[in-house]
Design an enzyme around this catalytic site. Sequence first.
Site, PDB file in Angstrom:
ATOM      1  N   SER A 132       0.833  -1.201   0.000  1.00  0.00           N
ATOM      2  CA  SER A 132       0.000   0.000   0.000  1.00  0.00           C
ATOM      3  C   SER A 132       0.865   1.247   0.000  1.00  0.00           C
ATOM      4  O   SER A 132       1.985   1.250   0.530  1.00  0.00           O
ATOM      5  CB  SER A 132      -0.865  -0.021   1.257  1.00  0.00           C
ATOM      6  OG  SER A 132      -1.404   1.244   1.511  1.00  0.00           O
ATOM      7  N   TYR A 157      -1.542  -1.385  11.037  1.00  0.00           N
ATOM      8  CA  TYR A 157      -1.865  -1.863   9.686  1.00  0.00           C
ATOM      9  C   TYR A 157      -0.743  -1.493   8.720  1.00  0.00           C
ATOM     10  O   TYR A 157      -0.220  -2.338   7.985  1.00  0.00           O
ATOM     11  CB  TYR A 157      -3.194  -1.239   9.216  1.00  0.00           C
ATOM     12  CG  TYR A 157      -3.363  -1.216   7.717  1.00  0.00           C
ATOM     13  CD1 TYR A 157      -3.730  -2.347   7.017  1.00  0.00           C
ATOM     14  CD2 TYR A 157      -3.125  -0.030   6.987  1.00  0.00           C
ATOM     15  CE1 TYR A 157      -3.857  -2.324   5.636  1.00  0.00           C
ATOM     16  CE2 TYR A 157      -3.249  -0.001   5.620  1.00  0.00           C
ATOM     17  CZ  TYR A 157      -3.615  -1.150   4.937  1.00  0.00           C
ATOM     18  OH  TYR A 157      -3.734  -1.109   3.567  1.00  0.00           O
ATOM     19  N   LYS A 161       2.222  -3.774   6.520  1.00  0.00           N
ATOM     20  CA  LYS A 161       2.543  -3.674   5.089  1.00  0.00           C
ATOM     21  C   LYS A 161       4.054  -3.523   4.916  1.00  0.00           C
ATOM     22  O   LYS A 161       4.671  -4.172   4.065  1.00  0.00           O
ATOM     23  CB  LYS A 161       1.814  -2.487   4.449  1.00  0.00           C
ATOM     24  CG  LYS A 161       0.311  -2.682   4.331  1.00  0.00           C
ATOM     25  CD  LYS A 161      -0.054  -3.810   3.362  1.00  0.00           C
ATOM     26  CE  LYS A 161      -1.532  -4.049   3.248  1.00  0.00           C
ATOM     27  NZ  LYS A 161      -1.882  -5.356   2.690  1.00  0.00           N
TER      28      LYS A 161
END
Length: 347
Positions: A132, A157, A161
């Site tokens: 992302s 989160y 990644k």
Amino acid sequence: MALQYNIIMSKVLVSGGAGFIGSHVTVELVQAGYEVVIADNMSNCDLTNYNGVCRILGRKMPFVKMDFCDAKAVHKLFKKHRFDAVIHFAAYKAVGESVGEPDKYYLNNLTSFLNVLEASREFGTNVLFSSSATVYGDTDKLPVTEASERQPATSPYGNTKQMCEDFLRDAVRAYQGMHGIALRYFNPIGAHPSALIGELPRGVPNNLVPFITQTAAGVRECLSIFGDDYPTEDGTCKRDFIDIVDLAKAHVCAVRRMIDGRMKENYEIFNVGTGRPVSVMELVNTFQKVNNLKLNYKIVARRPGDVVAIWADPTKANEELGWKAERSLEDTLRAAWLWQQKVTPAK
Ligand code: UD1
């Protein structure tokens, strides 16, 4: 007598294949001639997208209900199918939730990917990781290229990644014969033009476009625009909104590059974006215009953690993958609305 050809198709595993991105990628892969196995634990979706994929493709797709945190199950699946590539989507993705429940995110997102890596190493499978733009964090050097420095993650989160990218980089470096690609998505939006698959967030949507479409459909009363006092032309944040079908096609290009042995390095990273910044206000106005409706919205305070602006320099993907975002924002927002109307229960 007619000659018979046995065409051996490359086989791709799509983990999290019943979700928003995974379902669109499955469609594009199959249409490009790949054999696909979908695997999902269905923790964050129902069968709507899976059924939609089967309808678009006109056949029942192979589906395995499984959890990628289960190392034995992952090993068994890889042993059975001997995939040429795996695309790993199976992960939790709510930024806010990850701040409140970091252990849930670390346990799930890291364990599942480690299991995929371990099986890929053993069975010689190419790995595509869904990363992302969040890995770039808050940066004022825009647009970002793959060489732009990653900033410290602002959420668990985002941290998962970054960590998964590093796991893949290190595995590829350590284990001969392994190849991996990380695709860094900007803001995926929209739905398949057939309106048979699309985004189906559970509960109140965190992301902008599902909130807009649900407001237009009357599921939500009013869209809150988080801040109009940012240092941009209209005061709202700017993002690189990438059409979901365009995004899915980037996966086909990346998988083909890995399977055909055309990678320049064993681990590669690509930005997947349009290269065009669009403000939140501009997106809201475009949605209203192309769908000929009025949206109920209000300006509220900034949302903590939002960056002012981020957009991609997609040159590397354009040149190396031969991929380019093609669909217009107008078409994308029409598709998003069409999909929403399909899934909104009639009142
Ligand atoms: C977030 C994640 C990103 C992830 C993406 C898609 C971060 C920092 N961001 O991006 O990693 O890939 O979701 O799941 O980790 N907005 C409103 N009202 C709303 C919702 C959003 O005004 O109801 C605004 C936000 O303030 C932001 C823009 O719309 O400026 C886009 O927000 P959102 O769709 O949530 O995506 P990001 O936060 O950019």
